[in-house]
Design an enzyme around this catalytic site. Sequence first.
Site, short mmCIF file in Angstrom:
data_model
loop_
_atom_site.label_atom_id
_atom_site.label_comp_id
_atom_site.label_asym_id
_atom_site.label_seq_id
_atom_site.Cartn_x
_atom_site.Cartn_y
_atom_site.Cartn_z
N ASP A 71 0.85 -1.18 0.00
CA ASP A 71 0.00 0.00 0.00
C ASP A 71 0.90 1.24 0.00
OD1 ASP A 71 -2.12 1.72 0.17
OD2 ASP A 71 -2.79 1.08 2.15
N ASP B 1 -2.89 2.46 -6.08
CA ASP B 1 -1.85 2.53 -5.05
C ASP B 1 -1.77 1.32 -4.13
OD1 ASP B 1 -4.24 3.06 -3.80
OD2 ASP B 1 -3.48 4.67 -2.55
N GLU B 2 -2.48 0.26 -4.42
CA GLU B 2 -2.35 -0.93 -3.56
C GLU B 2 -2.64 -2.19 -4.35
OE1 GLU B 2 -5.18 -1.63 -0.38
OE2 GLU B 2 -6.52 -0.12 -1.22
#
Length: 365
Positions: free
Chosen positions: A17, A111-112
């Site tokens: 993350d 983003d993860e």
Amino acid sequence: MSTPDQPAKPRRIIHVDMDAFYASVEQRDDPSLRGLPLAVGGSRERGVVAAASYEARKFGVHSAMPSVIAKRKCPDLVFVRPRFEVYKAVSRQIHGIFARYTALIQPLSLDEAYLDVTEPLLDRGSATAIAEDIRAAIKAETGLTASAGVSYNKFLAKLASDHRKPDGLFVITPRMGPGFVEELPIGKFHGVGPATAAKMNRLGIHTGLDLRRQTRDFLIEQFGKAGGYYHGVARGEDHRPVNPDRTRKSVGAETTFERDLMQWEAVPPAMAPLFAKVWDSCAKAGRAGRTVTVKVKYADFRQITRSRSYPQPVPAQEALEDIGLDLLRPVFPPPRGVRLLGVTMSGFENEARDEPAQLALFLER
């Protein structure tokens, strides 16, 4: 003997993350922004925060918060316009790092992602060592920091990545798993939203240990199919595989009310956080949908939906709100109390299309 739902040996799962991704990219590219409370989004009256730096989070600023409220919480807050094309490019760079170690990558957003490194392409001896390598490569090649969680299933890997943010790494071993879960507040469980957490609290379920004390039949009776999932994760069990082909076909949010709604005047303020949550999720993933669906569940549990589709993606959060409320308006006054309302965006454009420009519109209103 193993089954498709239960692996023959413990998996090695990493959840990566990025830390305050959009805001961190902006601070990386403009050194004058470093150390400042920063919000990516629009500063105007109808603007919404798409991301907040850690400096801003100290003041209670967070994503999906209306910009006027964010500014009230942090008068020195600096707003910057979003650059989704840049965020997508950085995300591709990060995923290229992941691909050095495994082909089993399940993105959740820009983003993860989950990575299954049970049988890695490049072995470092342990999942923990691979996670350290990935974090170091992200730092060296992008100038950004990432937090990572390592465990034997997806549920615990995600909990682990949250445990040492920002710029941290945490490992939950099979021996640690059940104990880690039993001390966790129920609201921290991934997959348990505010409405479900409130219902669990009313049932006397406040922690993972409380959840573990419930029978599977009871949880299914109370929460439907999700009850089986809750029964498993309360014991540190989650057999869902990392699915690299997973494509989310819709994004939705709903809320169950403590008291049934009867008046239209209560609907717009009740729906506002749902619209913000759906739009924020779409913006975070760099996607826009063409179909808006609202859901109404009455006090007798009868349920109806109303949808509207368009040839082009919904261009702004304000448009999503207008469409959703327009769909709900004919339902009121309702024939009986309304216990739940929800909204969903679907009909996403092909990923090859240039969607970020569409999504950026809502942030500057």
